[in-house]
Design a protein around this motif. Structure first.
Motif, mmCIF file in Angstrom:
data_model
loop_
_atom_site.group_PDB
_atom_site.id
_atom_site.type_symbol
_atom_site.label_atom_id
_atom_site.label_comp_id
_atom_site.label_asym_id
_atom_site.label_seq_id
_atom_site.Cartn_x
_atom_site.Cartn_y
_atom_site.Cartn_z
ATOM 1 N N THR A 8 0.922 -1.184 0.056
ATOM 2 C CA THR A 8 -0.051 -0.197 -0.046
ATOM 3 C C THR A 8 0.863 1.216 0.089
ATOM 4 O O THR A 8 1.976 1.354 0.706
ATOM 5 C CB THR A 8 -1.098 -0.014 1.387
ATOM 6 N N GLY A 9 0.376 2.452 -0.591
ATOM 7 C CA GLY A 9 1.178 3.591 -0.650
ATOM 8 C C GLY A 9 0.951 4.284 0.676
ATOM 9 O O GLY A 9 0.198 4.052 1.372
ATOM 10 N N PRO A 10 1.361 5.450 0.521
ATOM 11 C CA PRO A 10 1.409 6.349 1.659
ATOM 12 C C PRO A 10 0.044 6.850 1.930
ATOM 13 O O PRO A 10 -0.345 7.125 3.007
ATOM 14 C CB PRO A 10 2.453 7.755 1.319
ATOM 15 N N ASP A 11 -0.879 6.686 0.983
ATOM 16 C CA ASP A 11 -2.317 7.261 0.916
ATOM 17 C C ASP A 11 -3.099 5.873 1.437
ATOM 18 O O ASP A 11 -4.364 6.171 1.507
ATOM 19 C CB ASP A 11 -2.730 7.809 -0.251
ATOM 20 N N GLY A 12 -2.640 4.737 1.719
ATOM 21 C CA GLY A 12 -3.317 3.464 1.828
ATOM 22 C C GLY A 12 -3.909 2.879 0.740
ATOM 23 O O GLY A 12 -4.523 1.836 1.026
ATOM 24 N N GLN A 44 7.232 8.023 -12.965
ATOM 25 C CA GLN A 44 7.634 6.605 -13.083
ATOM 26 C C GLN A 44 6.840 6.082 -12.111
ATOM 27 O O GLN A 44 7.030 6.493 -11.055
ATOM 28 C CB GLN A 44 9.099 6.376 -13.180
ATOM 29 N N PRO A 45 6.322 4.708 -12.284
ATOM 30 C CA PRO A 45 5.435 4.210 -11.361
ATOM 31 C C PRO A 45 6.277 3.691 -9.912
ATOM 32 O O PRO A 45 7.513 3.446 -10.098
ATOM 33 C CB PRO A 45 4.611 3.076 -11.832
ATOM 34 N N TRP A 46 5.578 3.394 -9.023
ATOM 35 C CA TRP A 46 6.009 2.788 -7.817
ATOM 36 C C TRP A 46 7.072 1.635 -8.313
ATOM 37 O O TRP A 46 6.571 0.946 -9.114
ATOM 38 C CB TRP A 46 5.179 2.139 -6.932
ATOM 39 N N ILE A 68 7.577 4.813 -0.559
ATOM 40 C CA ILE A 68 6.291 4.070 -0.139
ATOM 41 C C ILE A 68 5.769 4.326 1.118
ATOM 42 O O ILE A 68 4.887 4.143 1.754
ATOM 43 C CB ILE A 68 6.399 2.436 -0.843
ATOM 44 N N LYS A 69 7.030 4.457 2.172
ATOM 45 C CA LYS A 69 6.727 4.564 3.456
ATOM 46 C C LYS A 69 6.293 5.797 3.951
ATOM 47 O O LYS A 69 6.051 6.024 5.032
ATOM 48 C CB LYS A 69 8.178 4.294 4.315
ATOM 49 N N GLY A 70 6.142 6.688 2.940
ATOM 50 C CA GLY A 70 5.823 8.145 3.283
ATOM 51 C C GLY A 70 6.811 9.075 3.728
ATOM 52 O O GLY A 70 8.002 8.765 3.349
ATOM 53 N N GLU A 90 14.650 1.324 -0.949
ATOM 54 C CA GLU A 90 13.398 1.017 -0.856
ATOM 55 C C GLU A 90 12.571 1.399 -2.055
ATOM 56 O O GLU A 90 13.080 1.832 -2.972
ATOM 57 C CB GLU A 90 13.124 2.352 0.391
ATOM 58 N N ILE A 91 11.336 0.980 -1.848
ATOM 59 C CA ILE A 91 10.343 0.992 -2.828
ATOM 60 C C ILE A 91 10.012 2.629 -3.160
ATOM 61 O O ILE A 91 9.814 3.353 -2.063
ATOM 62 C CB ILE A 91 9.059 0.529 -2.868
ATOM 63 N N HIS A 92 10.118 3.274 -4.157
ATOM 64 C CA HIS A 92 9.984 4.618 -4.671
ATOM 65 C C HIS A 92 9.294 4.933 -5.786
ATOM 66 O O HIS A 92 8.984 4.062 -6.729
ATOM 67 C CB HIS A 92 11.078 5.459 -4.154
#
Length: 117
Positions: A8-12, A44-46, A68-70, A90-92
């Motif tokens: 899940t992204g920072p926005d859930g 560019q996507p996650w 992705i951790k916010g 990390e995922i970004h």
């Protein structure tokens, strides 16, 4: 066997990982070279890098890197001809938040990552 938790992204919202670039322009057992081009506002996507990599800017832009951790994004200016080296991390997501097109070559070092003997 357990199923991994969905990302899940920072926005859930659910996240599906994309490739690290848009087009592979060269590949062998040692390296993979991607072309990335982002117009202003384009992202560019996650994605997640499994290999160390270098980025060579072909067209400059002001970019934003979101984790992705916010948390606060990293704002980076990538000048023409600039080169950066990065370890897998990390995922970004990368977004061109400037007013000019961004274009680069991203060189994954497979020999130090997925093909490390």
């Amino acid at each position: 066997m357990t199923t991994p938790d969905p990302l899940t992204g920072p926005d859930g919202r659910p996240v599906t990982l994309g490739p690290v670039g848009q087009e592979i322009v060269f590949e062998n057992d040692q390296v993979r070279v991607w072309e990335i081009e982002l117009t202003p506002g384009q992202s560019q996507p996650w994605h997640h890098h499994v290999n160390p990599y270098m980025v060579i800017a072909l067209e400059a832009a002001d970019n934003r890197i979101d984790s992705i951790k916010g948390g606060d994004p990293r704002l980076v200016h990538e000048a023409v001809g600039g080169v950066v080296y990065r370890e897998p991390g990390e995922i970004h997501m990368l977004t061109n938040h400037g007013d000019s097109r961004y274009r680069c070559r991203l060189i994954e070092l497979k020999c130090l990552g997925e093909n490390l003997v």
